[in-house]
Design a protein around this motif. Structure first.
Motif: not given
Length: 432
Positions: A190-202
């Motif tokens: 669930c966290a992976y799907i959320k972060c994949r969708k919202s993006g992260e500060d790489k």
């Protein structure tokens, strides 16, 4: 007294804020007060309350609570987080997944859901926010993953259920491993799907990951080894036949003191008295609830309400799939309005006969029940994890609850798998 009026009085008393232990004790003697011929007097209820605490198994509860307090004060959560972040911190959702892993391991140390939220959240929520993750999202991760504290063994809830049902606490501890891992994996997806969708500060992620990675594997491993060994020592001593769960709880306290005072040097001997007092203040509430609930359960048995309820369910629903679904729904609702330990004491004598009549093993049912009640810790109005997280972050409870919904969906999917595939709970116990 009819069964409807009995439970209406019970829930009305809880709804207006009467302490749960007082409710249980009062309801245990109420039938005798209303009917002089009822074979359960006040004296008998008091004897039941005293005898209900005469349990070697229940001694494990205060010991595991004290062990968890010592570990929390010793800053164990930070060392666990750094170890997991070393492996996955540079991946998509790596840091949130490292938080979930930390909750899983810390749950195996404390046995308590609110303690896991408090100890892990205090360190990881500010860290995730500094990496650019939304504060509410960061808080929701810890709030839901903290529920693993009552599922991953050793669990205080398993000990209480063992006392109420007669199921082996060792089997519950071993059986809870795979369900706990399954729920943890579901939350990570669930966290992976959320972060994949919202993006992260790489850029920020890579910068912080480099700081952790530059410490090197062996220094991090040495630093976290003592913490990582805690569940291995506890469960290994039980599974290997070296110690009972209560004896393993005593071992966990001694081990927690050794690593916190002598290995990590994050605690002083002078702080031990304060921690014991803190543990006693927490345990005395549970002690009274268990004591009064023992008398309450005895009164229920004499009134034959469990048999009436189980008979009503079995006479009206013949499909095993539907019976399990109905039990899950009722457990979820009860989890929303009452804490897990009172729920276990009330619902075990009612639903365990239903579960065994359709072929469910008591260990499987206990793990299913605990998983349901863990969800209740993250759902209003009771939701103790929500209040712990809100007090740490100053985010309104309902705002956190809303952010928890995607993770709760993942939790529910895992719950359904646990409910309908008994091998998940029984494979390691040898009961499947």
């Amino acid at each position: 007294m009819t069964i409807v009026s009995f439970f209406l009085i019970l829930f009305a008393a809880i709804a207006i804020g009467v302490p749960v232990a007082v409710v249980f004790g009062g309801m245990a003697v109420l039938p005798g007060i209303m009917d002089a011929g009822f074979p359960y007097t006040m004296e008998a209820a008091i004897r039941s309350m005293v005898s209900g605490l005469d349990s070697f198994t229940l001694l494990a509860v205060p010991l595991f609570m004290l062990s968890g307090i010592i570990m929390a004060r010793g800053g164990i959560s930070e060392k666990l987080f750094n170890f997991f972040a070393y492996f996955i911190g540079n991946k998509t959702a790596g840091m949130p997944c490292a938080v979930i892993c930390t909750c899983m391991f810390y749950g195996a140390i404390s046995g308590s859901s609110p303690a896991t939220v408090s100890a892990v959240g205090a360190m990881t929520i500010p860290f995730l926010v500094s990496l650019g993750y939304d504060k509410v999202f960061s808080t929701s991760i810890v709030t839901v993953a903290g529920g693993l504290g009552v599922i991953i063994p050793p669990s205080i809830s398993y000990i209480v259920y063992s006392s109420a049902s007669g199921a082996s606490p060792s089997a519950l501890f071993i059986g809870g491993i795979l369900p706990g891992i399954l729920i943890g994996v579901a939350l990570m997806i669930c966290a992976y799907i959320k972060c994949r969708k919202s993006g992260e500060d790489k850029e920020k992620l890579q910068e912080n990951y480099k700081k952790i990675h530059d410490k090197g594997f062996w220094p991090l491993f040495k630093e976290s080894l003592a913490a990582l060994l805690t569940p291995v020592i506890i469960l290994g001593s039980i599974y290997g036949g070296i110690a009972s769960p209560t004896e393993a709880a005593a071992i966990s306290v001694i081990y927690a003191l050794i690593i916190s005072i002598f290995v990590y040097r994050t605690l002083k001997v002078s702080q031990l008295g304060e921690m014991i007092v803190e543990g006693c203040k927490t345990y005395v509430t549970i002690l009274f609830i268990i004591s009064a609930a023992t008398a309450f359960g005895r009164a229920l048995t004499l009134l034959q309400y469990p048999q009436m309820i189980s008979g009503g369910i079995l006479n009206n629903i013949s499909n095993k799939f539907m019976i399990i679904l109905v039990m899950n729904l009722i457990l979820l609702v009860f989890g929303m309005i009452m804490d897990n330990i009172p729920n276990i004491m009330i619902l075990t004598p009612i639903f365990l006969p239903v579960a065994t009549s359709i072929g469910m093993d008591p260990v499987h049912f206990g793990i299913m029940m605990t998983a349901n009640l863990a969800i209740g810790m993250v759902t209003p109005p009771m939701g103790i994890n929500l209040y712990v997280a809100s007090s740490m972050t100053d985010i309104p409870v309902l705002k956190i609850a809303k952010a928890c919904i995607p993770f709760l969906v993942a939790f529910l999917i895992a719950l359904m798998l646990i409910s309908y595939i008994p091998q998940i709970s029984l494979l390691l116990t040898g009961l499947s």
